[in-house]
Scaffold this active site. Sequence first.
Site, PDB file in Angstrom:
ATOM      1  N   TRP A 101       0.811  -1.227   0.000  1.00  0.00           N
ATOM      2  CA  TRP A 101       0.000   0.000   0.000  1.00  0.00           C
ATOM      3  C   TRP A 101       0.837   1.266   0.000  1.00  0.00           C
ATOM      4  O   TRP A 101       0.485   2.256  -0.658  1.00  0.00           O
ATOM      5  CB  TRP A 101      -1.006  -0.023   1.154  1.00  0.00           C
ATOM      6  N   ASP A 166      -1.299   6.424   6.410  1.00  0.00           N
ATOM      7  CA  ASP A 166      -2.405   5.563   5.993  1.00  0.00           C
ATOM      8  C   ASP A 166      -2.657   4.594   7.149  1.00  0.00           C
ATOM      9  O   ASP A 166      -1.852   3.708   7.409  1.00  0.00           O
ATOM     10  CB  ASP A 166      -1.992   4.809   4.715  1.00  0.00           C
ATOM     11  N   LYS A 190     -12.480  -1.835   7.440  1.00  0.00           N
ATOM     12  CA  LYS A 190     -11.808  -2.811   8.306  1.00  0.00           C
ATOM     13  C   LYS A 190     -12.259  -2.632   9.760  1.00  0.00           C
ATOM     14  O   LYS A 190     -12.834  -3.523  10.350  1.00  0.00           O
ATOM     15  CB  LYS A 190     -10.299  -2.698   8.170  1.00  0.00           C
TER      16      LYS A 190
HETATM   17  C1  LIG Z   1      -3.514  -0.104   4.309  1.00  0.00           C
HETATM   18  C2  LIG Z   1      -4.395   0.070   3.108  1.00  0.00           C
HETATM   19  N1  LIG Z   1      -4.330   1.216   2.430  1.00  0.00           N
HETATM   20  C3  LIG Z   1      -5.098   1.431   1.342  1.00  0.00           C
HETATM   21  C4  LIG Z   1      -5.969   0.466   0.875  1.00  0.00           C
HETATM   22  C5  LIG Z   1      -6.799   0.732  -0.332  1.00  0.00           C
HETATM   23  O1  LIG Z   1      -8.087   1.001   0.054  1.00  0.00           O
HETATM   24  P1  LIG Z   1      -9.314   1.077  -0.969  1.00  0.00           P
HETATM   25  O2  LIG Z   1      -9.520  -0.290  -1.523  1.00  0.00           O
HETATM   26  O3  LIG Z   1     -10.421   1.552  -0.099  1.00  0.00           O
HETATM   27  O4  LIG Z   1      -8.962   2.072  -2.028  1.00  0.00           O
HETATM   28  C6  LIG Z   1      -6.078  -0.742   1.576  1.00  0.00           C
HETATM   29  C7  LIG Z   1      -7.029  -1.772   1.122  1.00  0.00           C
HETATM   30  O5  LIG Z   1      -7.144  -2.842   1.656  1.00  0.00           O
HETATM   31  C8  LIG Z   1      -5.269  -0.941   2.719  1.00  0.00           C
HETATM   32  O6  LIG Z   1      -5.327  -2.088   3.409  1.00  0.00           O
END
Ligand SMILES: Cc1ncc(COP(=O)(O)O)c(C=O)c1O
Length: 355
Positions: A101, A166, A190
């Site tokens: 991520w 994040d 989550k």
């Molecule tokens: C730590 C983290 N950041 C970002 C994301 C991306 O999120 P989204 O699918 O809502 O765009 C995720 C998705 O699982 C994630 O676990």
Amino acid sequence: MTRIFNFAAGPSAMPLPVLEQAASEMTDWHGVGYSILEMSHRSKEFMGIYGETVEMLRELYGIPEEYEVMFVQGGGHLQFAMIPLNFAVGGIGNYAVDGVWSRKAFNEAQKIGEAAEVACTELRAPRQDELAVTDGAAYLYYCSNETVNGIRYWYRPEVNVPLIADMSSDFLSQPVDISKYGLIFAGAQKNFGPAGLTVVIARKDLLGRAESTTPTMLDYQTYANFESMYNTPPTFAIYISHLVCKWLLAEGGVKEMERRSILKSQKIYDAIDNSDGFYYNNIEKRSRSRMNVVFNLKNEELNQLFIEEALQKGLANIKGHRIVGGMRASLYNAVSVEAAEALADYMKAFAERHS
Ligand SMILES: Cc1ncc(COP(=O)(O)O)c(C=O)c1O
């Protein structure tokens, strides 16, 4: 009713009392004669839900007044773009990369403006001494818990530029000193609520710096100016998150969630570490995630059987992310200690049968 233990990485387990309350209010919310789904976002009823959700979040995290709480759509991925659009103007977005991520966020930032990778580690979070920001750094971005890789920061980085995190997969799972951050964000799916809602908590004085050509909906200032209601917000998702906040406060808040996640994750890590190599996890110990325990079976031929038998025992969604393979048990707030115990017991029994 048959509910099984759900270890999904997101969307993921929700607290049962939240689901039950939502079900009981589904056709008639608090006697108004219609459901939340049918209610205007500008009604006094919904504005009440919205205001209370923000207030409960402030209480849960002790969010200072100088911080804006915003609800955005577009998930974590839109944040990957909004952050450089709003904060890297005339500066360099600095990124610490230690998993899927943070890598995606860095790649997106490079498309938008200037971005630098200040650290890049595998199987562990970078140490503080590896986080040297560049000249002209606009911020340091990191991902506090890498959901796919099962890696967490065991500390809060200290830098002399705004810190951006994040926190999608460890949101509300432990106390956080918000005053040390420029911005944090989390996709709700989550630990906070349904997919489709993203929470952004940002220092007010950092907002309003986007270029004038920035589309309205990509400028955080729009959300701050209009209480996240410039457009129609995801009302049902906010309503569910309202119930989640109430549940969290009743359960003892983020300190209690932290206590439980230490306990839950320890049970699974113990099952791995005491298996004589039947299971393994290569993450540096202090970087091991408490939310997403990633592990492999030494004999990969047993993977499918391990997943199938787990499901027969009421342990669902333990298959690892396709990028890293193996297994992943996500232990978010709504996953009980009992669920973690059941998985650990199953792991021990499976290893005994197949060693
Ligand atoms: C730590 C983290 N950041 C970002 C994301 C991306 O999120 P989204 O699918 O809502 O765009 C995720 C998705 O699982 C994630 O676990």
